[in-house]
Design an enzyme around this catalytic site. Structure first.
Site, PDB file in Angstrom:
ATOM      1  N   ASP A 147      21.798 -16.737  20.866  1.00 44.84           N
ATOM      2  CA  ASP A 147      22.518 -16.564  19.795  1.00 44.84           C
ATOM      3  C   ASP A 147      22.733 -17.967  18.916  1.00 44.84           C
ATOM      4  O   ASP A 147      22.600 -18.005  17.626  1.00 44.84           O
ATOM      5  CB  ASP A 147      24.041 -16.404  20.152  1.00 44.84           C
ATOM      6  CG  ASP A 147      25.114 -16.026  19.131  1.00 44.84           C
ATOM      7  OD1 ASP A 147      24.568 -15.900  17.989  1.00 44.84           O
ATOM      8  OD2 ASP A 147      26.268 -15.844  19.430  1.00 44.84           O
ATOM      9  N   TYR A 158      27.477 -13.471  27.836  1.00 45.53           N
ATOM     10  CA  TYR A 158      28.140 -12.292  26.659  1.00 45.53           C
ATOM     11  C   TYR A 158      28.201 -10.916  27.335  1.00 45.53           C
ATOM     12  O   TYR A 158      28.455 -10.070  26.533  1.00 45.53           O
ATOM     13  CB  TYR A 158      26.882 -12.084  25.439  1.00 45.53           C
ATOM     14  CG  TYR A 158      27.343 -13.271  24.498  1.00 45.53           C
ATOM     15  CD1 TYR A 158      27.627 -14.362  24.838  1.00 45.53           C
ATOM     16  CD2 TYR A 158      26.817 -13.102  23.213  1.00 45.53           C
ATOM     17  CE1 TYR A 158      27.958 -15.662  23.981  1.00 45.53           C
ATOM     18  CE2 TYR A 158      26.694 -14.251  22.255  1.00 45.53           C
ATOM     19  CZ  TYR A 158      27.449 -15.402  22.648  1.00 45.53           C
ATOM     20  OH  TYR A 158      27.536 -16.402  21.726  1.00 45.53           O
ATOM     21  N   ASP A 211      17.743 -27.648  25.487  1.00 46.88           N
ATOM     22  CA  ASP A 211      18.218 -28.809  24.912  1.00 46.88           C
ATOM     23  C   ASP A 211      16.919 -29.280  24.122  1.00 46.88           C
ATOM     24  O   ASP A 211      17.016 -29.726  23.190  1.00 46.88           O
ATOM     25  CB  ASP A 211      19.056 -29.741  25.609  1.00 46.88           C
ATOM     26  CG  ASP A 211      18.795 -30.000  27.121  1.00 46.88           C
ATOM     27  OD1 ASP A 211      17.817 -29.089  27.358  1.00 46.88           O
ATOM     28  OD2 ASP A 211      19.167 -30.912  27.812  1.00 46.88           O
ATOM     29  N   LYS A 217      17.515 -22.996  31.125  1.00 48.00           N
ATOM     30  CA  LYS A 217      18.219 -24.347  31.808  1.00 48.00           C
ATOM     31  C   LYS A 217      17.985 -24.185  33.229  1.00 48.00           C
ATOM     32  O   LYS A 217      18.958 -24.598  34.033  1.00 48.00           O
ATOM     33  CB  LYS A 217      19.588 -24.174  31.252  1.00 48.00           C
ATOM     34  CG  LYS A 217      20.275 -25.810  31.316  1.00 48.00           C
ATOM     35  CD  LYS A 217      19.654 -26.921  30.687  1.00 48.00           C
ATOM     36  CE  LYS A 217      20.441 -28.181  30.882  1.00 48.00           C
ATOM     37  NZ  LYS A 217      19.721 -29.211  30.005  1.00 48.00           N
TER      38      LYS A 217
END
Length: 362
Positions: free
Chosen positions: A248, A125, A224, A191
């Protein structure tokens, strides 16, 4: 002495939500000196197409704290997000999004009480993008290929920066926030198993900060896996710290556990200023209909009171909102058992009900 606060009503349904929230905050017993500033699609034509005039940013800097209604962000075109511009322009690096269950809200879950802390200035972002077919995209593609990478010819490119400084300060904020609110655990989300030089850096710095805060329990989760566990066992988590994009997405997931975005407040906090706002959009199709739920913005006002050190008033306001929810009478259509329930009230009526509860308590 009154707290001087910049109020940005926003566009779409924003002005209705802002007015309802202003009335509730004025009834909280805290003296607030409102500095009203306009931003969004309604005023951009007056400022050469700029939805966030410079004087609005300067006003926030001057006051140090702002309450903002939602502002429309076009999808796939038009001006960039005003929210992103504010976070970058004021360096509001820590976005706080509490997700809490309130009795009376229709949800599959009970007793959820999470706080999302989202790094808000870096990651995908950050706005470092190169349009497909542009000279910059072609030049960058050639450079990446020359250094061992693989890219197709026709590709748009977004850059994902994660820095040591940005990661450290948001984790320091999260541990301080957890300690101040009596929270038990901080979980950093990443991640790092795939993106070893960006998310891997995030995890490394998070562990370093955790070592300096041994009084707060710390753990890490792959994003995840976290999403699956939030759906299965949300009670296992407390304060979650995430990079911008994951924050987000996961904050909306967590809001879904507690009844939706109509009850999801937010605060964007930096070293020099703080901006509080609901996490939902501006719902322009409902503009002027006195229909939408103002509670997310009211709860954002509650977070603002806590930021200003008005803890007692913040507790009273949250309790008043919770009572209105629990009664289920003076709530908007989205909080009724059926969305076409004829007993649903309007935006201003919710404010009246909360003010009545505040009056009884005061």
């Amino acid at each position: 002495m009154a707290h001087r606060v910049t109020l940005i009503p926003g566009d779409g349904t924003g002005p209705e939500l802002a007015e309802a929230t202003r009335r509730v905050l004025d009834a909280s017993g805290v003296e607030l000196d409102w500095d009203i500033q306009q931003a969004g699609s309604d005023v951009m034509d007056q400022h050469g197409g700029n939805p966030l005039p410079d004087h609005v940013v300067e006003a926030i800097k001057d006051c140090g704290v702002a309450l903002k209604g939602p502002i429309t962000t076009p999808v796939g075109g038009g001006f960039r997000s005003v929210n992103v511009a504010l976070r970058k322009g004021l360096d509001l690096y820590a976005q706080v999004r509490p997700c809490k269950s309130y009795p009376g809200v229709r949800s599959r879950y009970e007793n959820v009480d999470l706080v999302i802390v989202r790094e808000a200035t870096e990651d995908l972002y950050a706005g470092i993008e190169y349009e497909v077919g542009s000279d910059e995209a072609r030049e960058l593609t050639e450079w990446i290929r020359a250094h061992g990478g693989t890219l197709r010819d026709e590709a748009g490119i977004s850059i994902k920066p994660i820095s040591v400084e940005g990661t450290r300060r948001v984790h320091e904020f999260a541990f301080d926030y957890a300690r101040r609110l009596g929270r038990r655990k901080v979980t950093t989300v990443h991640k790092a198993n795939i993106m070893k030089f960006s998310d891997g850096l995030w995890l490394q710095v998070a562990r370093e900060v955790a070592e300096q805060n041994p009084d707060i329990e710390f753990e890490d989760r792959i994003v995840d896996n976290l999403c699956m566990q939030l759906v299965q066992r949300p009670e296992e988590y407390d304060v979650l710290v995430l990079p911008n994009l994951y924050g987000d997405i996961v904050s909306d997931l967590a809001a879904g556990l507690t009844g939706g975005l109509g009850l999801a407040p937010g605060g964007n906090i930096g070293t020099e200023a703080a901006v509080f706002e609901p996490t939902h959009g501006s719902a322009p199709k409902y503009t002027g209909q006195n229909k939408v739920n103002p509670m997310a913005m009211m709860l954002s006002g509650m977070l603002m009171l806590r930021h200003l050190g008005e803890e007692a008033a913040a507790d009273l306001l949250e309790s008043a909102i919770a009572e209105v929810i629990a009664e289920g009478k003076s709530v908007t259509y989205d909080m009724k058992p059926s969305r076409d329930d004829q007993t649903a009230v309007g935006t201003s009526d919710v404010a009246d009900a909360v003010i009545e509860k505040l009056g009884v308590r005061v």
